[in-house]
Write a protein that holds these residues in place. Structure first.
Motif, PDB file in Angstrom:
ATOM      1  N   SER A  43       0.832  -1.215   0.000  1.00  0.00           N
ATOM      2  CA  SER A  43       0.000   0.000   0.000  1.00  0.00           C
ATOM      3  C   SER A  43       0.862   1.258   0.000  1.00  0.00           C
ATOM      4  O   SER A  43       0.500   2.270  -0.596  1.00  0.00           O
ATOM      5  CB  SER A  43      -0.926   0.023   1.216  1.00  0.00           C
ATOM      6  OG  SER A  43      -1.857  -1.020   1.117  1.00  0.00           O
ATOM      7  N   ASP A 162      -5.838  -1.250  -4.848  1.00  0.00           N
ATOM      8  CA  ASP A 162      -5.121  -1.723  -3.670  1.00  0.00           C
ATOM      9  C   ASP A 162      -6.032  -2.641  -2.863  1.00  0.00           C
ATOM     10  O   ASP A 162      -6.838  -2.169  -2.064  1.00  0.00           O
ATOM     11  CB  ASP A 162      -4.653  -0.542  -2.827  1.00  0.00           C
ATOM     12  CG  ASP A 162      -3.769  -0.996  -1.668  1.00  0.00           C
ATOM     13  OD1 ASP A 162      -3.568  -2.223  -1.514  1.00  0.00           O
ATOM     14  OD2 ASP A 162      -3.297  -0.129  -0.912  1.00  0.00           O
ATOM     15  N   GLU A 163      -5.921  -3.932  -3.079  1.00  0.00           N
ATOM     16  CA  GLU A 163      -6.752  -4.942  -2.399  1.00  0.00           C
ATOM     17  C   GLU A 163      -8.237  -4.604  -2.576  1.00  0.00           C
ATOM     18  O   GLU A 163      -9.038  -4.792  -1.656  1.00  0.00           O
ATOM     19  CB  GLU A 163      -6.405  -5.018  -0.906  1.00  0.00           C
ATOM     20  CG  GLU A 163      -4.921  -5.143  -0.644  1.00  0.00           C
ATOM     21  CD  GLU A 163      -4.502  -6.509  -0.136  1.00  0.00           C
ATOM     22  OE1 GLU A 163      -5.305  -7.452  -0.169  1.00  0.00           O
ATOM     23  OE2 GLU A 163      -3.335  -6.619   0.281  1.00  0.00           O
TER      24      GLU A 163
HETATM   25 MG   LIG Z   1      -2.093  -2.842   2.057  1.00  0.00          MG
END
Ligand SMILES: [Mg+2]
Ligand SMILES: Nc1ncnc2c1ncn2[C@@H]1O[C@H](COP(=O)(O)OP(=O)(O)O)[C@@H](O)[C@H]1O
Length: 271
Positions: A43, A162-163
């Motif tokens: 991240s 991001d995820e």
């Molecule tokens: Mg992350």
């Protein structure tokens, strides 16, 4: 298109480096996955890509524009759209349509162009029928599709996820991945997908593996999954088909040929 060179980053001077000497090059139109277990720095790297964070050492460039240059940062934010993990944290307005309008206003898009852009973006993520809906009434997968729509309305060249599927049920996850794949294949949008579900990397052109703030391995899915033990050592679950292939191979039931789909593995059983 995207060039991260020798990047090092700490959250505070007395803390350990979260990213150490990262080099990543991503070409236009590529679909790239970044994998790694929790805390490996994924991240942080994502936030460096559109200048939400700035590197202490090294440079991040998007089409030759540097995130360190304040005048270029707005251009970069137009080019690089981000979608985050939690679908509930991405909405600010009472309806889907207003939410997209808010994003466009923020980046200074001409009000006359807004309606068309919003319509087009919602159509591309199959969410146009929900344009007057309150975001809180949508499913997780629908929320993430709206979040992607909000980015598409800005006409980005790169989408960073991001995820983005981590909190979704299997159907929501599939729908989001289908749209992402379509944006890549049909519109040539560069995709950077961050995930710890390796199953979701099988469509990627290229994969980077992170561990403790470093890129420890990179390659195409076929190259990377030839060595599942390395990934397991890093705490990652390899895709089902890969696991199946090596189990069967250990028993002498399939040859050396390698497939990333269960259908492929099963057909190798009979040959
Ligand atoms: Mg992350
Ligand atoms: N805002 C922050 N302040 C301080 N430390 C942070 C912050 N965000 C992340 N970290 C730390 O940085 C490391 C990498 O985190 P992160 O980039 O979120 O990894 P990942 O996305 O791979 O889980 C972790 O050790 C995490 O605790």
């Amino acid at each position: 298109m995207i060039k991260v060179s020798n990047v090092t980053f700490h959250y505070g001077k007395d803390r350990p480096a979260v990213l150490k000497d990262i080099d990543v090059t991503i070409n236009r139109g590529q679909y790239v996955s970044i994998i790694g277990h929790n805390g490996s720095g994924k991240s942080t790297l994502a936030r460096l890509l559109n200048g939400l964070l700035l590197p202490e050492e090294g440079t991040v460039e998007i089409q030759g524009l540097s995130t360190a240059n304040e005048e270029e940062i707005w251009k970069i934010r137009h080019k690089v759209g981000m979608v985050f993990q939690n679908p509930d944290n991405q909405f600010v307005a009472p309806t889907v349509e207003d939410d997209l309008a808010f994003g466009l206003e923020n980046l200074g898009v001409d009000p006359e162009k807004m309606e068309g852009r919003i319509r087009d973006a919602l159509e591309r993520v199959d969410m146009l029928p929900y344009r007057h809906t309150e975001p809180s009434r949508l499913s997780g997968g629908q929320k993430q599709r709206v979040a992607i729509g909000g980015m598409l309305a800005l006409h980005p060249e790169v989408l960073v996820l991001d995820e983005a599927t981590a909190m979704l049920d299997p159907k929501g996850r599939r729908d989001v991945l289908d749209i992402v794949k379509r944006m890549n294949e049909e519109e040539g949008i560069t995709i950077i997908q961050i995930t710890h579900y390796l199953e979701e990397t099988l469509n990627s052109h290229y994969i980077y593996v992170m561990d403790q703030g470093q890129i420890v391995k990179e390659g195409t899915p076929t190259q990377l999954y030839q060595n599942p033990d390395l990934l397991r050592k890093l705490g990652l679950d390899v895709p089902f088909a890969v696991d199946l292939h090596f189990r069967l191979q250990n028993k002498g039931l399939v040859g050396e040929g390698f497939s990333l789909t269960s259908e492929g593995v099963i057909s190798a059983l009979w040959t």
